[in-house]
Motif scaffolding. Structure first.
Motif, PDB file in Angstrom:
ATOM      1  N   ALA A   1      39.842   5.805  37.969  1.00  6.24           N
ATOM      2  CA  ALA A   1      40.424   5.287  36.888  1.00  6.24           C
ATOM      3  C   ALA A   1      38.831   5.355  36.158  1.00  6.24           C
ATOM      4  O   ALA A   1      38.488   5.679  35.067  1.00  6.24           O
ATOM      5  N   ASP A   2      38.046   3.919  37.001  1.00  3.17           N
ATOM      6  CA  ASP A   2      36.613   3.480  36.670  1.00  3.17           C
ATOM      7  C   ASP A   2      36.042   4.373  36.596  1.00  3.17           C
ATOM      8  O   ASP A   2      35.242   4.563  35.854  1.00  3.17           O
ATOM      9  N   LEU A   3      36.056   5.667  37.557  1.00  3.07           N
ATOM     10  CA  LEU A   3      35.139   6.692  38.156  1.00  3.07           C
ATOM     11  C   LEU A   3      35.086   7.513  36.470  1.00  3.07           C
ATOM     12  O   LEU A   3      33.890   8.400  36.504  1.00  3.07           O
ATOM     13  N   ARG A   4      36.381   7.946  36.257  1.00  5.66           N
ATOM     14  CA  ARG A   4      36.454   8.320  34.840  1.00  5.66           C
ATOM     15  C   ARG A   4      36.019   8.097  34.436  1.00  5.66           C
ATOM     16  O   ARG A   4      35.001   9.023  33.356  1.00  5.66           O
ATOM     17  N   LEU A   5      35.957   7.169  33.769  1.00  5.50           N
ATOM     18  CA  LEU A   5      35.737   6.465  32.734  1.00  5.50           C
ATOM     19  C   LEU A   5      33.292   6.124  32.474  1.00  5.50           C
ATOM     20  O   LEU A   5      32.996   6.094  31.127  1.00  5.50           O
ATOM     21  N   ARG A   6      33.402   6.066  33.980  1.00  9.59           N
ATOM     22  CA  ARG A   6      31.410   5.890  34.335  1.00  9.59           C
ATOM     23  C   ARG A   6      31.253   7.128  33.587  1.00  9.59           C
ATOM     24  O   ARG A   6      30.012   7.336  32.866  1.00  9.59           O
ATOM     25  N   LEU A   7      32.346   8.367  34.125  1.00  7.89           N
ATOM     26  CA  LEU A   7      30.955   9.778  33.751  1.00  7.89           C
ATOM     27  C   LEU A   7      31.146  10.078  32.564  1.00  7.89           C
ATOM     28  O   LEU A   7      30.315  10.330  32.535  1.00  7.89           O
ATOM     29  N   GLN A   8      32.224   9.862  32.094  1.00  5.36           N
ATOM     30  CA  GLN A   8      32.940   9.889  30.291  1.00  5.36           C
ATOM     31  C   GLN A   8      31.444   9.530  29.630  1.00  5.36           C
ATOM     32  O   GLN A   8      31.295   9.420  28.195  1.00  5.36           O
ATOM     33  N   GLU A   9      31.354   7.961  30.524  1.00  7.65           N
ATOM     34  CA  GLU A   9      30.053   7.571  29.014  1.00  7.65           C
ATOM     35  C   GLU A   9      28.266   7.344  30.169  1.00  7.65           C
ATOM     36  O   GLU A   9      28.124   8.267  29.033  1.00  7.65           O
TER      37      GLU A   9
END
Length: 257
Positions: free
Chosen positions: A32-40
């Motif tokens: 979930a943290d990796l997905r949020l960073r990619l979206q950012e």
């Protein structure tokens, strides 16, 4: 009483927790943290907030990093393809195997045959002088005779055929008879010298003189000549080919004395 119970619980050893169980619980949070960073990262790239070099247009800032990533992937694919193709090269020619041999055995002198001594009771053989053996006479080999090949004769350029050729060209033209006196080839320069009658040449109109000179030049070009010159009997230059372009350069004939 409660403080005493809390101190007792802290003094107890910590319960064992399997690291694999902890990893299974942390994997969803890490994803979930990796997905949020990619979206950012995607949002910042779309807004043009990421770093771009100075030469890149600011209006195309969202395209810089996708293009750079595509170029890197293509370069890696090209390197992998070259490595795969170079691995399919045929095997090099095997080196010649060298075999070590032992030296030849030492040569031994041959045992000479025993000499035959004549019987002492035969005085005839003792008194007969022995003549030295005569070596066989070998016939002398004949000395090689050098063959002298005849030297090739240099071709002699004929003047009459060249003159006859040009006269045949003039047969259908309006040129007067006897205008062309001689045609002399110059083999050293691959050229030809045409001698014309100065009186007849001066009587012709300028257009007809140019037509005759260009006709002779075209005929000799077909025969392989590189240049021609038109002269009178006193070697005054009347015409020659143009060095730039085509055609002939005409010169006015000198007035007769």
């Amino acid at each position: 009483m409660q403080d005493q119970d809390a101190r007792d619980e802290r003094s107890l050893p910590a319960p064992y927790q399997s690291p694999w169980e902890a990893l299974r619980q942390d994997l969803p949070a890490a994803a979930a943290d990796l997905r949020l960073r990619l979206q950012e990262l995607w949002r910042r790239n779309r807004e043009g907030d990421l770093f771009t070099p100075g030469f890149w247009p600011q209006d195309l800032a969202p395209l810089f990093w996708p293009v750079a990533l595509a170029v890197v992937l293509l370069a890696l694919g090209f390197v992998q393809l070259r490595a795969a193709l170079s691995g399919n090269d045929p095997d090099p020619v095997p080196a010649v195997e060298r075999i070590r041999t032992t030296p030849l055995p030492e040569a031994r002198p041959l045992v000479s045959a025993p000499e035959i001594v004549p019987d002492a009771a035969d005085p005839a053989q003792m008194s007969k002088p022995t003549s030295p053996p005569q070596a066989p006479i070998q016939p002398a080999s004949p000395e090689p005779v050098a063959l002298q090949l005849p030297e090739p004769e240099l071709p002699i350029l004929q003047v009459d055929p060249l003159l006859n050729l040009l006269e045949q060209v003039d047969a259908d033209a309006a040129a007067p008879a006897g205008l062309l006196l001689s045609a002399r080839p110059v083999p050293a320069e691959n050229a030809a010298v045409l001698v014309v009658d100065a009186d007849l040449w001066s009587e012709l109109p300028q257009a007809l003189r140019r037509e005759r000179a260009e006709s002779w030049w075209a005929t000799l070009q077909d025969q392989g000549y590189d240049a021609i010159t038109l002269e009178d009997v006193d070697q005054h230059l009347l015409a020659r080919p143009a060095r730039v372009g085509g055609g002939m350069i005409m010169f006015d004939p000198l007035p007769s004395p």
